[in-house]
Write a protein that holds these residues in place. Structure first.
Motif, PDB file in Angstrom:
ATOM      1  N   ALA A 277      37.765  98.246  89.708  1.00  0.00           N
ATOM      2  CA  ALA A 277      36.564  99.033  90.007  1.00  0.00           C
ATOM      3  C   ALA A 277      35.596  99.006  88.829  1.00  0.00           C
ATOM      4  CB  ALA A 277      36.955 100.467  90.350  1.00  0.00           C
ATOM      5  N   LYS A 278      36.140  99.091  87.617  1.00  0.00           N
ATOM      6  CA  LYS A 278      35.280  99.031  86.439  1.00  0.00           C
ATOM      7  C   LYS A 278      34.600  97.672  86.326  1.00  0.00           C
ATOM      8  CE  LYS A 278      35.422  99.277  81.401  1.00  0.00           C
ATOM      9  NZ  LYS A 278      36.286  99.428  80.193  1.00  0.00           N
ATOM     10  N   MET A 279      35.351  96.602  86.582  1.00  0.00           N
ATOM     11  CA  MET A 279      34.764  95.271  86.525  1.00  0.00           C
ATOM     12  C   MET A 279      33.672  95.104  87.569  1.00  0.00           C
ATOM     13  SD  MET A 279      36.623  91.549  87.004  1.00  0.00           S
ATOM     14  CE  MET A 279      37.864  91.906  85.759  1.00  0.00           C
ATOM     15  N   THR A 280      33.895  95.626  88.761  1.00  0.00           N
ATOM     16  CA  THR A 280      32.886  95.521  89.821  1.00  0.00           C
ATOM     17  C   THR A 280      31.605  96.231  89.426  1.00  0.00           C
ATOM     18  OG1 THR A 280      34.638  95.449  91.484  1.00  0.00           O
ATOM     19  CG2 THR A 280      32.421  95.974  92.250  1.00  0.00           C
ATOM     20  N   ASN A 281      31.712  97.454  88.922  1.00  0.00           N
ATOM     21  CA  ASN A 281      30.513  98.211  88.539  1.00  0.00           C
ATOM     22  C   ASN A 281      29.762  97.529  87.401  1.00  0.00           C
ATOM     23  OD1 ASN A 281      31.185 100.144  90.457  1.00  0.00           O
ATOM     24  ND2 ASN A 281      32.319 101.412  88.994  1.00  0.00           N
ATOM     25  N   GLU A 282      30.498  97.026  86.407  1.00  0.00           N
ATOM     26  CA  GLU A 282      29.827  96.383  85.281  1.00  0.00           C
ATOM     27  C   GLU A 282      29.134  95.089  85.695  1.00  0.00           C
ATOM     28  OE1 GLU A 282      32.793  95.836  82.314  1.00  0.00           O
ATOM     29  OE2 GLU A 282      32.659  97.896  81.556  1.00  0.00           O
ATOM     30  N   LEU A 283      29.813  94.277  86.491  1.00  0.00           N
ATOM     31  CA  LEU A 283      29.212  93.010  86.910  1.00  0.00           C
ATOM     32  C   LEU A 283      27.966  93.240  87.757  1.00  0.00           C
ATOM     33  CD1 LEU A 283      32.362  90.846  87.790  1.00  0.00           C
ATOM     34  CD2 LEU A 283      30.871  90.638  85.800  1.00  0.00           C
ATOM     35  N   VAL A 284      28.046  94.171  88.693  1.00  0.00           N
ATOM     36  CA  VAL A 284      26.895  94.430  89.566  1.00  0.00           C
ATOM     37  C   VAL A 284      25.740  95.014  88.770  1.00  0.00           C
ATOM     38  CG1 VAL A 284      26.081  95.829  91.493  1.00  0.00           C
ATOM     39  CG2 VAL A 284      28.267  94.652  91.661  1.00  0.00           C
ATOM     40  N   GLN A 285      26.017  95.941  87.850  1.00  0.00           N
ATOM     41  CA  GLN A 285      24.947  96.566  87.083  1.00  0.00           C
ATOM     42  C   GLN A 285      24.243  95.569  86.173  1.00  0.00           C
ATOM     43  OE1 GLN A 285      23.867  99.806  87.467  1.00  0.00           O
ATOM     44  NE2 GLN A 285      22.188  99.017  86.220  1.00  0.00           N
ATOM     45  N   TYR A 286      25.008  94.759  85.447  1.00  0.00           N
ATOM     46  CA  TYR A 286      24.383  93.744  84.591  1.00  0.00           C
ATOM     47  C   TYR A 286      23.602  92.728  85.418  1.00  0.00           C
ATOM     48  CZ  TYR A 286      26.496  95.045  80.094  1.00  0.00           C
ATOM     49  OH  TYR A 286      26.821  95.692  78.928  1.00  0.00           O
ATOM     50  N   ALA A 287      24.162  92.293  86.540  1.00  0.00           N
ATOM     51  CA  ALA A 287      23.464  91.303  87.373  1.00  0.00           C
ATOM     52  C   ALA A 287      22.174  91.879  87.945  1.00  0.00           C
ATOM     53  CB  ALA A 287      24.389  90.830  88.497  1.00  0.00           C
ATOM     54  N   MET A 288      22.186  93.161  88.314  1.00  0.00           N
ATOM     55  CA  MET A 288      20.959  93.800  88.802  1.00  0.00           C
ATOM     56  C   MET A 288      19.885  93.823  87.718  1.00  0.00           C
ATOM     57  SD  MET A 288      20.977  95.027  91.992  1.00  0.00           S
ATOM     58  CE  MET A 288      22.122  95.408  93.334  1.00  0.00           C
ATOM     59  N   ASN A 289      20.286  94.131  86.493  1.00  0.00           N
ATOM     60  CA  ASN A 289      19.311  94.165  85.398  1.00  0.00           C
ATOM     61  C   ASN A 289      18.714  92.785  85.139  1.00  0.00           C
ATOM     62  OD1 ASN A 289      19.897  96.881  85.109  1.00  0.00           O
ATOM     63  ND2 ASN A 289      21.365  96.562  83.450  1.00  0.00           N
ATOM     64  N   PHE A 290      19.540  91.751  85.171  1.00  0.00           N
ATOM     65  CA  PHE A 290      19.017  90.397  84.965  1.00  0.00           C
ATOM     66  C   PHE A 290      18.130  89.964  86.133  1.00  0.00           C
ATOM     67  CE2 PHE A 290      22.940  89.936  82.248  1.00  0.00           C
ATOM     68  CZ  PHE A 290      22.246  89.918  81.052  1.00  0.00           C
ATOM     69  N   ALA A 291      18.458  90.390  87.354  1.00  0.00           N
ATOM     70  CA  ALA A 291      17.595  90.070  88.496  1.00  0.00           C
ATOM     71  C   ALA A 291      16.243  90.748  88.361  1.00  0.00           C
ATOM     72  CB  ALA A 291      18.278  90.483  89.806  1.00  0.00           C
ATOM     73  N   ASN A 292      16.227  91.996  87.847  1.00  0.00           N
ATOM     74  CA  ASN A 292      14.949  92.674  87.608  1.00  0.00           C
ATOM     75  C   ASN A 292      14.137  91.949  86.544  1.00  0.00           C
ATOM     76  OD1 ASN A 292      15.681  94.624  89.490  1.00  0.00           O
ATOM     77  ND2 ASN A 292      16.480  96.028  87.944  1.00  0.00           N
ATOM     78  N   ASP A 293      14.813  91.475  85.508  1.00  0.00           N
ATOM     79  CA  ASP A 293      14.093  90.729  84.469  1.00  0.00           C
ATOM     80  C   ASP A 293      13.547  89.401  85.001  1.00  0.00           C
ATOM     81  OD1 ASP A 293      14.567  92.696  82.566  1.00  0.00           O
ATOM     82  OD2 ASP A 293      16.441  91.793  81.891  1.00  0.00           O
TER      83      ASP A 293
ATOM     84  N   LYS B  92      29.167  86.951  81.246  1.00  0.00           N
ATOM     85  CA  LYS B  92      29.172  86.707  79.812  1.00  0.00           C
ATOM     86  C   LYS B  92      28.985  88.008  79.032  1.00  0.00           C
ATOM     87  CE  LYS B  92      29.793  83.283  78.490  1.00  0.00           C
ATOM     88  NZ  LYS B  92      31.085  82.596  78.302  1.00  0.00           N
ATOM     89  N   PHE B  93      28.160  88.912  79.558  1.00  0.00           N
ATOM     90  CA  PHE B  93      27.974  90.191  78.885  1.00  0.00           C
ATOM     91  C   PHE B  93      29.171  91.107  79.082  1.00  0.00           C
ATOM     92  CE2 PHE B  93      23.729  88.921  78.117  1.00  0.00           C
ATOM     93  CZ  PHE B  93      23.148  89.836  77.266  1.00  0.00           C
ATOM     94  N   THR B  94      29.864  90.971  80.219  1.00  0.00           N
ATOM     95  CA  THR B  94      31.027  91.814  80.495  1.00  0.00           C
ATOM     96  C   THR B  94      32.290  91.272  79.855  1.00  0.00           C
ATOM     97  OG1 THR B  94      29.946  92.135  82.646  1.00  0.00           O
ATOM     98  CG2 THR B  94      32.091  93.112  82.395  1.00  0.00           C
ATOM     99  N   LYS B  95      32.219  90.075  79.276  1.00  0.00           N
ATOM    100  CA  LYS B  95      33.377  89.425  78.639  1.00  0.00           C
ATOM    101  C   LYS B  95      34.493  89.182  79.656  1.00  0.00           C
ATOM    102  CE  LYS B  95      32.343  91.306  74.066  1.00  0.00           C
ATOM    103  NZ  LYS B  95      32.838  92.094  72.904  1.00  0.00           N
ATOM    104  N   VAL B  96      34.091  88.491  80.719  1.00  0.00           N
ATOM    105  CA  VAL B  96      35.014  88.114  81.788  1.00  0.00           C
ATOM    106  C   VAL B  96      35.088  86.602  81.814  1.00  0.00           C
ATOM    107  CG1 VAL B  96      35.377  88.149  84.280  1.00  0.00           C
ATOM    108  CG2 VAL B  96      34.571  90.191  83.125  1.00  0.00           C
ATOM    109  N   ARG B  97      36.277  86.068  82.084  1.00  0.00           N
ATOM    110  CA  ARG B  97      36.458  84.620  82.124  1.00  0.00           C
ATOM    111  C   ARG B  97      37.033  84.212  83.475  1.00  0.00           C
ATOM    112  NH1 ARG B  97      41.622  84.417  77.964  1.00  0.00           N
ATOM    113  NH2 ARG B  97      43.118  85.501  79.330  1.00  0.00           N
ATOM    114  N   PRO B  98      36.847  82.956  83.872  1.00  0.00           N
ATOM    115  CA  PRO B  98      37.434  82.488  85.138  1.00  0.00           C
ATOM    116  C   PRO B  98      38.922  82.224  84.990  1.00  0.00           C
ATOM    117  CG  PRO B  98      36.208  80.724  84.107  1.00  0.00           C
ATOM    118  CD  PRO B  98      35.979  81.945  83.261  1.00  0.00           C
ATOM    119  N   THR B  99      39.627  82.388  86.065  1.00  0.00           N
ATOM    120  CA  THR B  99      41.070  82.132  86.056  1.00  0.00           C
ATOM    121  C   THR B  99      41.352  80.645  86.261  1.00  0.00           C
ATOM    122  OG1 THR B  99      41.183  82.566  88.422  1.00  0.00           O
ATOM    123  CG2 THR B  99      41.555  84.435  86.944  1.00  0.00           C
TER     124      THR B  99
END
Length: 425
Positions: free
Chosen positions: A292-308, A333-340
């Motif tokens: 749930a934390k990963m979902t919220n962080e990814l969506v929030q950062y992606a929304m901010n970049f889409a606004n920019d 990249k901002f959330t420090k997540v990597r692909p499996t």
């Protein structure tokens, strides 16, 4: 004794029997009909050429088209911006502006649109639609032809109607005019402070609030006419195409898709909230709280970049889904997540490498210009893009039948986009 037999026939039956009989043939010759008056044949300027009875050869070229004597049709409304966007062909550059000046005007006006949308309490989708309309308008018109703030007000007015959140024309004009002249507003407040205090002491109300126009004045009437005219010009410029897609829905779908398929994981898993829910770290055993934390962080950062991204001309270069995928890449990249499983982000997201690099570089350039400095994460993103480019080139050469020389060729096949970017082997 004479017996008389009378036969009475109904008049209608007699009329029917007489009419049913064929008429007797004429005894004499048929009467002659008068001939119609003869008309002279139309004059011919020249006799028609004799027709050839032989068929044309199979390889004969078709005859040239005859020149039309009719005037050409009037030009229709300009079409919307094509997909192949060329920044060097913008009208503003042909009227003396440089590329940096044209970009700066777009960014500053988009900030004005965003602030006006906040004051007008418009939904985020309406503000994004206004920015897209503004970018499309100035892809066909020059900044020297129309006032950019008036065009922004017209775009806001049209976007509010399109997204089913209309605002009154007077309210839009007043708020946009106040924001445009916000720098001069402080001086007017100082000058009008004494007059307002005297009017309040005398019991009179101030006729017009500070920073707004008099709705009954000539300046407001002229500004209203110009904005209404620009609204119609925008409609003709975009070809009345008001169905606009935005990256927001696509990025939410992509984040959910990656999490459901267990394609991402934290580089450093966060500590569990309690000992009862602590489990081994990994994509298949992450606790629900971490997901749930990963979902919220990814969506929030992606929304901010889409606004920019709305402050740039990316909406003219790529479709909304491609921009959304690049925003998701920036967010991981901002959330420090990597692909499996050691996969590349371009393969997981399903985006072309050139598009991913171009969108990411433009968004990072915008953020650096807004903050006045580059963030440390930007260098990490550049290095990751360079590595993915090299791996993609190596995979392409291997699939085309390369041998042991593939690795040597791939190192020189990757162009250096930035001289400051370090080379990675």
């Amino acid at each position: 004794t004479h017996t008389h037999t009378h036969t009475h026939t109904h008049p209608s039956l007699a009329y029917t029997s007489v009419m049913s009989q064929p008429p007797p043939p004429p005894s004499g010759p048929p009467p002659s009909r008068p001939n119609p008056p003869s008309r002279p044949p139309p004059p011919r300027s020249q006799p028609p050429p004799p027709r050839s009875s032989r068929p044309p050869p199979p390889n004969a070229a078709p005859p040239p088209p005859k020149p039309s004597s009719q005037p050409p049709p009037p030009p229709g409304p300009p079409r919307r911006v094509p997909h192949a966007f060329d920044e060097s062909q913008l009208p503003s550059l042909r009227h003396g502006l440089t590329t940096a000046q044209e970009r700066d005007k777009r960014r500053r006006t988009c900030r004005f649109i965003e602030e006006a949308g906040r004051v007008l309490k418009l939904p985020r989708v309406a503000v994004a639609t206004a920015m897209v309309l503004f970018h499309r308008f100035y892809a066909k018109h020059s900044f020297t032809e129309h006032d950019r703030f008036e065009a922004a007000a017209a775009a806001l007015l049209l976007a509010a109607k399109t997204e089913e959140s209309p605002k009154k024309l007077t309210h839009v004009i007043q708020e946009c005019h106040r924001l445009k002249n916000r720098g001069l507003q402080k001086q007017k407040e100082v000058m009008a402070g004494a007059a307002a205090t005297a009017a309040a002491a005398a019991g009179r109300n101030s006729p017009v609030p500070i920073g707004y126009l008099d709705t009954k004045g000539e300046e407001f009437a002229k500004l209203k006419d110009r904005i209404l005219l620009l609204e119609r010009v925008i409609l003709h410029t975009i070809g009345f195409e008001l169905s606009i897609d935005h990256p927001y829905k696509f990025l939410v779908e992509q984040v959910k898709k990656m999490l459901v398929a267990r394609q991402v994981e934290y580089i450093t898993p966060p500590p569990p909230p309690s000992s009862s829910t602590s489990t081994a770290a990994g994509p298949s055993s992450s606790p629900p709280s971490n997901m749930a934390k990963m979902t919220n962080e990814l969506v929030q950062y992606a929304m901010n970049f889409a606004n920019d991204s709305m402050h740039t001309s990316l909406c003219l270069q790529f479709n909304a889904k491609t921009i959304a995928l690049a925003c998701v890449y920036m967010s991981v990249k901002f959330t420090k997540v990597r692909p499996t499983e050691g996969k590349m982000w371009s393969d997981i997201l399903g985006i072309e490498m050139e598009a991913l690099a171009s969108i990411s570089m433009q968004i990072m350039e915008l953020i650096a210009d807004k903050k006045g400095c580059e963030l440390p994460i930007f260098e990490t993103i550049r290095c990751d893009l360079a590595k993915m480019r090299e791996r993609k080139a190596m995979q392409t050469q291997r699939s085309s039948g390369g041998g042991t020389s593939v690795k040597h060729e791939s190192s020189s096949a990757v162009p250096s986009r930035d001289p400051k970017r370090p080379r990675t082997s």
